[in-house]
Design an enzyme around this catalytic site. Structure first.
Site, mmCIF file in Angstrom:
data_model
loop_
_atom_site.group_PDB
_atom_site.id
_atom_site.type_symbol
_atom_site.label_atom_id
_atom_site.label_comp_id
_atom_site.label_asym_id
_atom_site.label_seq_id
_atom_site.Cartn_x
_atom_site.Cartn_y
_atom_site.Cartn_z
ATOM 1 N N ASP A 120 39.968 60.706 65.552
ATOM 2 C CA ASP A 120 40.196 59.276 65.734
ATOM 3 C C ASP A 120 40.547 58.945 67.176
ATOM 4 O O ASP A 120 40.148 57.897 67.686
ATOM 5 C CB ASP A 120 41.311 58.796 64.795
ATOM 6 N N GLU A 140 46.756 59.588 67.189
ATOM 7 C CA GLU A 140 45.301 59.481 67.066
ATOM 8 C C GLU A 140 44.772 58.120 67.495
ATOM 9 O O GLU A 140 43.606 57.807 67.285
ATOM 10 C CB GLU A 140 44.846 59.840 65.646
ATOM 11 N N CYS A 176 45.270 68.800 65.171
ATOM 12 C CA CYS A 176 44.632 69.084 63.882
ATOM 13 C C CYS A 176 43.255 68.443 63.776
ATOM 14 O O CYS A 176 42.574 68.589 62.771
ATOM 15 C CB CYS A 176 45.528 68.652 62.724
ATOM 16 N N HIS A 210 33.532 62.650 56.266
ATOM 17 C CA HIS A 210 34.343 63.537 55.444
ATOM 18 C C HIS A 210 33.501 64.664 54.852
ATOM 19 O O HIS A 210 33.962 65.786 54.715
ATOM 20 C CB HIS A 210 35.041 62.727 54.359
HETATM 21 C C1 PEP Z 1 41.798 63.107 63.214
HETATM 22 O O1 PEP Z 1 41.610 61.887 63.286
HETATM 23 O O2 PEP Z 1 41.582 63.890 64.152
HETATM 24 C C2 PEP Z 1 42.279 63.715 61.960
HETATM 25 C C3 PEP Z 1 42.634 64.971 61.899
HETATM 26 O O3 PEP Z 1 42.333 62.917 60.863
HETATM 27 P P1 PEP Z 1 41.062 62.496 59.973
HETATM 28 O O4 PEP Z 1 39.879 63.280 60.454
HETATM 29 O O5 PEP Z 1 41.408 62.805 58.559
HETATM 30 O O6 PEP Z 1 40.966 61.037 60.233
HETATM 31 MG MG MG Z 2 42.440 60.624 61.797
#
Ligand code: PEP
Ligand code: MG
Length: 577
Positions: free
Chosen positions: A460, A436, A507, A192
């Site tokens: 993911d 995902e 995304c 993150h």
């Molecule tokens: C992903 O998994 O690509 C996503 C956008 O969600 P996060 O990175 O918050 O798990």
């Molecule tokens: Mg994700």
């Protein structure tokens, strides 16, 4: 002599500055017995340290207040309240007198006592407050040791921070102090903190093992956040070269800024939707800095992390309403809570059952469905926010249709509750899901039939398809968006959306990486949600692409199984008009 070292580049851009090495602070709080004649002076020394700690926090708060969301300021207020609490002040002074001891030891004893009190509390939220006690003790200890100024105020300005790891809160604080770049010893590109650094547009390198031994304070560093290398003490020639690269970068940014506000239309006239990703409403300002567009992914976990607990409906609602208003009519896609794995609140870290494999554990929607009473306030608040502008609700980590049915049922219940209370909401608020997990991609047809949109979360999807922990830098070399299995799952999802006539966006980080934009266009992706600082670069590629040509090329790339060949063919797409 210049030294080259390298880690994993996670946020592109060149940073040049002096190193600021954050030591993992260990304070010597051994007991020293003092003669009676020194007790008053010791109490005075403690009071001065307390006042200094108090002033530091007030200064930080004042400095960041203008540009910082209230939910972040809450962190600082909690520490201020603790510092002003007699439990710290009177308890420590009593210890100095009773044991005729030094302030460090007296404070440590008092801190341990308070930690124990919090530890024994029934309420799990109050139990987590012990971390705040530890932070406050550490702050006063650093004042007593005379090292406190290292961590506050403007001292980070223009520096390159070298740390073992940084929390998202550290990252935000340092951004306010205008750091030039980050280097951490741990973490992967999808942690993150790495995502946050990209969002904030700060060059960053993670997974640079032993960075704090290899780099010394105040050494001049050149950080290349794209390729992940650091030049320690560069010679004059290199310094001149990288200053020029930095100038080029900023000239390129100026050129791209002309694209701001213009639609993303391909050379053969296909309009592509280009939105940004955010972690908090205040990030909308960063998006607006680049382009006047909507949000394709609002990760709401930050709200949970900052409060260190599940927020109530009012907190959810006020936060989302602020975001809707800031977007001024542009769409806001709110993803329901995705806690677990690399995004966790202290409560569960300290007191929850230890999951051996948290990425596969009670994460995201699984956790929400296990605690529907805690999930409901978020659903109600998202619906209520939809009365103020275009809001879309997005569900993370679905693996089967039964989970989706349960969420749809809860949304229906939330709607009935609001209708009964005469509270306004958008009855047609679109509901979509993140694809995902491979199971969801393989069943995308079924999901598409029940939903208004799909959004591919490649971070993911790649992790679960290739069995690679996304935050483990040891296996980072295997994390490959161009793996043929990953490409097939992405393609299946896009096709499922087209068949059901619903939009499919992407995304995950792959959408923000310019080396893949043309491949994704060729695969039929018509909606990208990206890091704010890549919005204009991606738009530049879109408006210089011809879909027809890309589609033909991509079709043949999807037949290849050799990753190297795929990579070289994808690189060649750059030359296609
Ligand atoms: C992903 O998994 O690509 C996503 C956008 O969600 P996060 O990175 O918050 O798990
Ligand atoms: Mg994700």
């Amino acid at each position: 002599m210049s030294i080259f070292i390298s880690g994993i580049g996670v946020s592109k851009g060149i940073a040049i500055g002096n190193a600021f090495v954050l030591a993992r602070e260990q304070f010597d709080a051994t007991q020293i017995t003092l003669p009676d004649s020194e007790i008053n002076a010791e109490i005075q020394r403690f009071k001065e340290a307390l006042a200094q700690a108090n002033k530091q926090l007030h200064d930080i708060k004042q400095k960041i207040a203008k540009n910082t969301a209230n939910d972040i300021l809450v962190f600082i207020d909690t520490h201020l309240l603790m510092l002003e609490d007699p439990a710290f002040d009177e308890g420590t002074i009593a210890n100095i007198k009773e044991y005729s001891c030094n302030a460090e030891w007296a404070l440590q004893m008092q801190g341990d006592r308070l930690v124990q009190v919090f530890d024994e509390m029934e309420d799990p939220y109050l139990r987590t407050r012990k971390d705040d006690v530890l932070h406050v003790v550490k702050r006063i200890q650093s004042c007593l040791a005379g090292t406190a100024q290292d961590h506050d105020g403007h001292l980070y300005k223009g520096k390159i921070i070298v740390a073992d790891d940084l929390t998202p809160a550290d990252t935000i604080m340092m951004k306010h102090q205008k750091v030039a770049g980050f280097i951490t010893e741990y973490g992967g590109p999808l942690s993150h903190t790495a995502i946050l650094a990209r969002n904030l547009g700060i060059p960053a390198i993670v997974g640079l093992h032993h960075a704090r031994q290899l780099i010394h304070r105040d050494e001049v560093l050149v950080v290349d956040g794209l390729s992940g290398f650091v030049i320690n003490s560069p010679d004059k020639k290199s310094l001149k070269y990288y200053r020029a690269v930095k100038r080029d970068e900023s000239a390129k940014r100026d050129l791209l800024s002309d694209l701001s506000g213009k639609p993303a239309i391909t050379l053969d006239n296909k309009q592509i939707t280009l939105h940004g990703n955010i972690d908090r409403p205040s990030d909308i300002r960063i998006i607006k800095k680049y382009d006047d567009t909507g949000v394709g992914l609002y990760r709401t976990e930050m709200l949970f992390i900052q409060l260190n607990q599940w927020p109530d409906q009012k907190t959810h609602f006020n936060t989302y309403k602020r975001a809707v208003k800031a977007l001024n009519g542009k769409p806001l896609t709110i993803r329901t809570m995705d806690l677990g794995a690399d995004k966790e609140i202290q409560e569960t870290i300290d007191h929850g059952p230890m999951a051996h494999n948290p990425a596969m554990g009670l994460r995201a929607i699984r956790r929400c469905l296990k605690e529907p009473q805690d999930f409901m306030p978020q659903l109600l608040a998202i619906l209520r926010a939809s009365a103020f502008g275009p809001v879309r609700l997005m569900i993370p980590m679905l693996t089967n249709i039964e989970e989706l049915d349960q969420v749809l049922k809860l949304i229906e219940e939330a709607k009935q509750l609001l209708t009964k209370k005469n509270i306004a909401f958008d009855k047609k608020m679109p509901v979509g899901a993140m694809i995902e997990v491979p199971a969801a991609a393989l069943a995308a047809d079924a999901f598409a039939k029940k939903l208004d949109f799909l959004s591919i979360g490649t971070n993911d999807l790649i992790q679960y398809t290739l069995a690679i922990d996304r935050i483990d830098d040891e296996v980072n070399y295997l994390f490959n968006p161009l793996n043929p299995a990953v490409l097939k799952l992405i393609h299946m999802t896009i096709e499922a959306g087209k068949k059901a006539n619903i939009p499919v966006s992407m995304c995950g980080e792959m959408a923000s990486d310019t080396q893949y934009t043309r491949l994704l266009l060729g695969m039929g992706l018509e909606y990208f949600s990206v890091q704010a600082n890549t919005l204009l670069e991606i738009k530049h590629i879109i408006i210089n692409s011809t879909l027809k040509n890309l589609q033909a090329e991509t079709k043949s790339i999807l037949q290849i199984y050799d990753s190297h060949e795929i990579k070289s063919r994808v690189q060649q797409l750059v030359n296609l008009l």
